[in-house]
Design an enzyme around this catalytic site. Structure first.
Site, PDB file in Angstrom:
ATOM      1  N   SER A  99       0.817  -1.211   0.000  1.00 24.20           N
ATOM      2  CA  SER A  99       0.000   0.000   0.000  1.00 24.20           C
ATOM      3  C   SER A  99       0.851   1.261   0.000  1.00 24.20           C
ATOM      4  CB  SER A  99      -0.943  -0.004   1.208  1.00 24.20           C
ATOM      5  OG  SER A  99      -0.202  -0.003   2.420  1.00 24.20           O
ATOM      6  N   ASP A 110       1.327  -0.146   8.164  1.00 28.04           N
ATOM      7  CA  ASP A 110       2.653  -0.742   8.037  1.00 28.04           C
ATOM      8  C   ASP A 110       3.301  -0.309   6.725  1.00 28.04           C
ATOM      9  OD1 ASP A 110       1.901  -2.008  10.323  1.00 28.04           O
ATOM     10  OD2 ASP A 110       1.662  -3.998   9.415  1.00 28.04           O
TER      11      ASP A 110
END
Length: 755
Positions: A99, A110
């Protein structure tokens, strides 16, 4: 806002992206521009974008981490006797993927990172040895947790509060150049399997960005779909739903099919296309290439295991793989229902009868079922709980698969993608799984509608307790709870909510159906849309009789607004809906005749059905959804035919098989962390969570004469010849008595219970 017509191009010419021609090249209308601005503002207000300060901290952390691995590789090179010049040239490099690399990460997310090192830096001795030691001595690094035995080895930690997942790839190069291009196929030469998998994350992410026509529109749409998936409880790869890369690939394909569309249009097209998609036809961004290195790629024509993937979403970089192998029949059924719901809401939005709030309504998981499994785990300290939780979470999918297989798919499971913590109990958390009888399955007279899953649960606990890193204090407890006895710590603020008075999509649709008149009301049944005409008096009478029988046990007003409910009556009332519509007296139809009817496909959608073959349940989804009312009839038909053409791919002929494979295999991340059965194990009991529910759930075990497929046990002994011999009978060792069960799930005696 990026130009709506912007596409990846070559020498000024628009380049076709994808394995087929686009469905539509139409650009946005003024309405689409307005709705896209509304969507972007909604996502901003929802807190999905990090601020500049957080972005700067992440950049700083990544810069420091890159310097650390450069120092590390020079230290390794010097320790292995290389001369000063080679030590000086030694290099390692940090790449990002997931992402963060796609540009759709949110606050606190994260960062998926990859360390690429030279051939002299080994994974076990150097990466998980020396680099782990260096990180553990740094005050900025906390919660350091190496997982060297995972399918994709990873080190997890926090650096200045930023969560990092660090993978390692050892290349065959002596020196790693700063301008290294890992997208080249040659980078995979002479690398081990773990390195190929570790590199795959970065290679796939970069390829996705190359294969979408407009990166900004892709990012906004993906951010929207990820937010929607989390709100609706279908975002979790480990649980059997879809994870970040899966959603990215699905959205990227929609961007290819509608290259000039804005995010508002792309969200609507997403639901429309994937409710029509005939799984298991694969979703692919580009053609699958064999490559020159001989690595295995996804191909159901050659590899039997690939033939049984239910929802294949293929990665675009060599070696192409199915990224959604964890999807099971139960999680796919849930996702298809949510796609249908999303499609109907988008249609309503185009008619100004809904808004973005309705699309992003949270799924009421703890209102949707009457029966749940509660899996409680605990440990001695926070570090042990973190390891224990990761292991147990990786095994929950196996519990879902085994329950469905042991009951021949008649008991359906809905795992909640997340855990809950009881603040009054330190180092403890709970997982929940909704349970319901498959809609339309008749109750067996011989067993009274029981589902005896005691040995299945004991078997699951047995496999969990074989964790090689198990320590004293790591406990697991599984119990059957009813909806009214769900612990309060799962609810916001620890307060059990009363009956909701908010106007939801379900209640709104219910009101509209009531106002539409008796001749036009749509009946939703087991995922199918069925229309009752004015001449269907007999069917309507049967529906009203079903309503009357339901009223005897409880009020319709108390039913939760969900499409996945449990009904324990001898003749279950079918009130399931593709869009989770709450039912009233005039909207319930439970006749089996309607389930077998073929509605007019021009006006109705056909949703997924399960087909049983030789006791194995396999999903063969052929979905055709109603297109939006704003389109003309000709454009509807053209788009539908185009989607059908897209799905007639090279793998279509290989998708129809008479048997389902044994899906009960070790989770990929923890497959090497299981001891032999002769290793240390713990005994754990399966208890009812509440004494006042025991009477309703503790019923007799089916006897030897029982032949119903819902009864898989005889006198408490597993009938091994009915099940897979290795996976399902291994916990019952020779000479080892069957575990003494203390709880049974039953759906017949619960008729008299009220919530």
């Amino acid at each position: 806002m990026a130009s709506p017509g912007l596409s990846n191009s070559n020498n000024g010419q628009q380049q076709r992206l994808g394995i087929t021609e686009p469905i539509s090249l139409s650009g946005p209308t003024e309405y689409d521009v307005i709705k896209t601005r509304e969507l972007e503002k909604y996502l901003q207000d929802a807190g999905l974008y990090e601020n500049q300060q957080e972005a700067a901290i992440r950049e700083e952390v990544l810069g420091k981490l890159d310097q650390i691995v450069k120092i590390w590789v020079k230290t390794i090179s010097r320790a292995k006797g290389q001369n000063d010049q080679l030590v000086q040239e030694a290099n390692a490099k940090i790449f990002t993927f997931g992402s963060y690399r796609l540009g759709v990460h949110g606050p606190g997310a994260d960062i998926d990172t990859l360390c690429v090192g030279p051939r002299q830096a080994c994974r076990d001795e150097d990466f998980f040895g020396e680099l782990h030691k260096m990180l553990s001595e740094m005050p900025e690094v906390t919660e350091l947790h190496p997982v060297p035995d995972a399918r994709v080895p990873v080190m997890r930690f926090k650096f200045n509060g930023v969560s990092i997942d660090l993978l390692y790839a050892k290349l065959s190069l002596w020196v790693i150049p700063e301008d290294l291009d890992i997208s080249q196929e040659s980078i995979l030469q002479n690398t081990d399997e773990q390195t190929v998998r570790s590199l795959n994350g970065c290679r796939v992410t970069d390829q996705v960005l190359r294969l979408v026509p407009n990166i900004q529109n892709f990012r906004t749409t993906l951010r929207c779909m990820k937010f929607w998936a989390k709100r609706r409880g279908v975002y979790s790869n480990v649980t059997g739903f879809l994870g970040g890369i899966n959603w990215a690939l699905l959205v990227a394909r929609i961007c290819q099919l509608f290259p000039n569309a804005l995010p508002n249009m792309l969200v609507s097209k997403f639901f429309r296309v994937y409710t029509q998609w005939r799984w298991p036809n694969p979703v692919m961004l580009c053609a699958i290439e064999e490559g020159s290195l001989g690595l295995q790629v996804w191909d159901p024509r050659r590899y039997p295991k690939d033939r049984f993937h239910l929802m294949p979403i293929i990665t675009p970089s060599y070696p192409c793989m199915n990224s959604s192998y964890n999807v099971s029949s139960s999680t796919m059924r849930i996702m298809m229902e949510e796609f249908q719901r999303g499609n109907e809401i988008c249609e309503a939005m185009e008619a100004n009868k809904a808004d973005w709030d309705i699309l992003f309504e949270s799924y009421p998981f703890f209102e949707a079922y009457k029966n749940y499994l509660q899996i409680d785990i605990s440990a001695e300290n926070a570090d042990d709980l973190r390891k224990w939780r990761g292991w147990v979470e990786s095994r929950l999918r196996q519990l879902t698969l085994k329950i469905e297989k042991h009951t021949y798919g008649m008991l359906q499971c809905h795992p909640h993608p997340g855990d809950f913590s009881d603040k009054s109990r330190p180092f403890h958390c709970s997982y929940f799984m909704g349970l319901q009888r498959k809609q339309g399955v008749p109750v067996s007279v011989s067993d009274g509608g029981q589902f005896d899953i005691r040995l299945t649960v004991e078997e699951f606990k047995h496999s969990v307790n074989m964790y090689t890193l198990w320590k004293p204090g790591m406990d697991i407890h599984v119990s059957h709870v009813k909806r009214r006895n769900i612990p309060t710590f799962v609810f916001p603020g620890g307060v059990r909510p009363c009956c909701s008075s908010n106007v939801t999509w379900d209640s709104k649709r219910s009101s509209e159906l009531r106002a539409s008149g008796p001749g036009q009301a749509e009946k939703f049944q087991e995922g199918k849309v069925v229309v009752l005409g004015t001449n269907d008096d007999r069917k309507r009478k049967q529906a009203e009789d079903s309503v009357d029988s339901l009223r005897k046990s409880k009020s319709l007003a108390s039913l939760p607004p969900s499409s996945r409910k449990v009904h324990e009556d001898g003749n279950p009332i079918i009130i399931a809906s593709c869009c989770s519509v709450k039912r009233n007296d005039s909207e319930i139809n439970s006749t089996s005749e309607q389930q077998s009817e073929k509605p007019d496909m021009k006006s109705l959608g056909e949703c997924p059905e399960d087909r049983e073959t030789n006791g194995s349940v396999r999903s063969n989804f052929q979905v055709n959804a109603t297109l939006t009312a704003i389109d003309t009839p000709s454009s509807k038909e053209v788009e539908k035919l185009t989607v059908e053409k897209i799905m007639c791919g090279p793998h279509d002929e290989h998708q129809d098989f008479s048997e389902a494979p044994d899906e009960l295999e070790d989770n990929l991340e923890y497959r090497n962390q299981v001891q032999d059965f002769g290793g240390n194990m713990k005994n754990s009991n399966l208890d009812s969570s509440n004494s006042d529910t025991t009477v309703a759930s503790e019923l007799i075990i089916p006897n030897k004469e029982t032949t119903s497929p819902t009864c898989l046990y005889s006198n408490g002994v597993l009938e091994s010849e009915e099940l897979e011999p290795v996976e399902l009978t291994a916990p019952l060792l020779s000479g080892t008595p069957a575990p003494k069960p203390r709880i049974r799930l039953n759906f017949t005696s619960l008729r008299k219970a009220t919530d």
